[in-house]
Design a protein around this motif. Structure first.
Motif, PDB file in Angstrom:
ATOM      1  N   ASP A  31       0.827  -1.211   0.000  1.00  0.00           N
ATOM      2  CA  ASP A  31       0.000   0.000   0.000  1.00  0.00           C
ATOM      3  C   ASP A  31       0.860   1.259   0.000  1.00  0.00           C
ATOM      4  OD1 ASP A  31      -2.388  -1.380  -0.088  1.00  0.00           O
ATOM      5  OD2 ASP A  31      -2.702  -1.339   2.081  1.00  0.00           O
ATOM      6  N   ALA A  34       1.755   2.700  -3.572  1.00  0.00           N
ATOM      7  CA  ALA A  34       0.710   3.098  -4.517  1.00  0.00           C
ATOM      8  C   ALA A  34       0.984   4.448  -5.167  1.00  0.00           C
ATOM      9  CB  ALA A  34      -0.642   3.113  -3.814  1.00  0.00           C
ATOM     10  N   LEU A  86      -2.805  -1.782  -5.737  1.00  0.00           N
ATOM     11  CA  LEU A  86      -1.636  -1.203  -6.399  1.00  0.00           C
ATOM     12  C   LEU A  86      -1.881  -1.071  -7.902  1.00  0.00           C
ATOM     13  CD1 LEU A  86       2.021  -1.924  -5.567  1.00  0.00           C
ATOM     14  CD2 LEU A  86       1.325  -2.063  -7.940  1.00  0.00           C
TER      15      LEU A  86
END
Length: 459
Positions: A31, A34, A86
């Motif tokens: 995360d 991203a 992602l």
């Protein structure tokens, strides 16, 4: 675009065989990638298709069932959901095959994993799968980076790509012709039963040195290993000592027993003639017993076997424990690793060679070539120091005997550790690629560089 290279996650199916340690750490790491969009390359053994009770045969229906079990496990499901996020943020994800997830070559299995991303089809379709029969060559800032899982140089775990069907496979490749490696055979026939019947979780942490794992189990519980061999078609004395109780065949076309590589580990232990005879007597055939009177290996023999069994693991992880208790990992590769990196770099004109497979993070720049190993996200086991006296090894073996499942509250010597590493690459402002070995620190939510260099653009 920044590229992050991970390998050897060994995502499991939640059925008691799992060794993946990053259930919360990996989703948080993914995360964090991203923004800005990142390309993630999963460089082999992302999921583990060997950790189940199924026969070791490649069948599409069975592989699909195994894939569904994998992505249904909570720890695996959260990772795939984070990969989906992602991709939705504009990133890229590539999965390369390793020796534990050859089933990813199949279209039907790939479809199951794309569903697990929990994204619309137009996003899920961007999850790419690449076979491992040729290295991946990435251009980053004009620098050429070579990626390979690493099983190509491991004869015990090499994937038989010529017979592995799926997109990009030879026309003649058929699932029924595929032959799993000796390492995979050891997992199914010996390591999985050792975990299932005797709770020996520690054996799994020694992969990809499967022979070392079996020998460690032999040092901890010789009777268990002997009983397991009795339930297989393998000749235990031939596998351990190259002695056979079976009649020899002079038919040149008769299939021989597959060599599992265990005898070399016994040789490495440096047993005396008396100790080898003892091993033969304990592990060989004997009359039926009602328990309590079976011969056992002496402690000295077991310690020698343990040192030999765990030696490869210790050398690869370079986990050293000093008197202060502070531990550290050496990133220095072995000579064999360095030679192979130089060979691949020369053959493919690469400035960096990035490998996985051994579960040991590595970093070295030599003769204009960077060699890096991205490490693993499985549990690591602390060992006694190589120079520790036999008494320390005896205590270590006793702890493994009484706590083979490595229950946290009972860990004193055989303690579990984690080291969440990856390789990062992005264009360098002055040309070429800035490549780093990094560690994710979950408690701080930060990526910590362990080593960094610039790889020049290819001329």
């Amino acid at each position: 675009m920044r590229t992050i290279i991970l390998s050897d996650l060994h995502l499991g199916n939640g059925q008691g065989y799992d060794i993946f340690a990053g259930e919360t750490a990996l989703p948080s790491f993914l995360d964090s990638l991203a923004s800005p969009p990142t390309r993630v390359v999963l460089n082999g053994d992302t999921v583990d298709f060997l950790m189940n009770e199924d026969p070791l045969e490649l069948q599409v229906e069975r592989a699909v069932r195994q894939a569904r079990a994998l992505v249904s496990a909570p720890s695996t499901a959260t990772v795939f959901a984070s990969l989906g996020r992602l991709l939705a943020a504009g990133g890229e994800v590539v999965m390369r095959l390793g020796n534990h997830d050859i089933e990813l070559a199949l279209d039907e299995v790939q479809a199951v994993l794309r569903e697990a991303l929990r994204q619309p089809p137009e996003i899920a379709s961007r999850l790419l799968f690449h076979r491992g029969d040729a290295p991946e060559l990435l251009d980053v800032g004009g620098a050429r980076l070579l990626l390979a899982h690493g099983d190509h140089g491991d004869n015990w775990n090499k994937v038989e790509y010529a017979h592995l069907p799926g997109p990009g496979a030879p026309v003649s490749a058929r699932a029924e012709d595929y032959h799993y490696s000796a390492g995979s055979l050891l997992v199914k026939k010996l390591l999985n039963p050792l975990k299932r019947q005797y709770g020996m979780r520690f054996a799994d942490l020694l992969v990809p040195d499967f022979q070392g794992a079996v020998m460690a189990a032999l040092a901890v519980n010789p009777s268990a290993v002997r009983l397991l061999f009795q339930n297989t078609t393998f000749d235990i004395l031939w596998q351990l000592l190259r002695k056979s109780r079976m009649p020899l065949s002079f038919d040149p076309n008769a299939p021989g027993e597959e060599d599992l590589g265990l005898s070399q580990k016994v040789d490495d232990a440096g047993l005396t003639d008396e100790e080898r005879k003892e091993l033969e007597e304990v592990m060989g055939p004997s009359p039926v017993s009602f328990g309590g009177d079976e011969a056992e290996l002496s402690l000295g023999t077991r310690i020698k076997l343990a040192r030999a069994a765990l030696g490869s693991y210790a050398r690869m992880q370079r986990l050293l424990v000093g008197q202060s208790g502070k531990r550290y990992f050496s990133l220095e590769p072995t000579e064999a690793e360095s030679r192979e990196a130089q060979r691949l770099a020369k053959k493919f004109g690469a400035g960096a060679v990035i490998i996985g497979h051994t579960h040991a993070a590595r970093w070295k720049q030599d003769a204009g070539v960077l060699y890096a190993n991205s490490g693993s996200w499985i549990w690591l086991m602390r060992l006694p120091s190589p120079e520790a006296p036999d008494s320390d090894w005896a205590d270590f073996l006793e702890e493994l005997r009484t706590n083979p499942g490595l229950e946290p509250q009972r860990q004193q010597l055989a303690k579990l550790e984690t080291r969440f590493t990856a390789v990062s690459a992005e264009p360098h402002p002055d040309g070429g690629a800035a490549v780093s070995l990094v560690e994710w620190i979950p408690s701080e939510g930060v990526i910590r560089p362990l080593a960094t260099t610039r790889v020049s653009a290819t001329a």
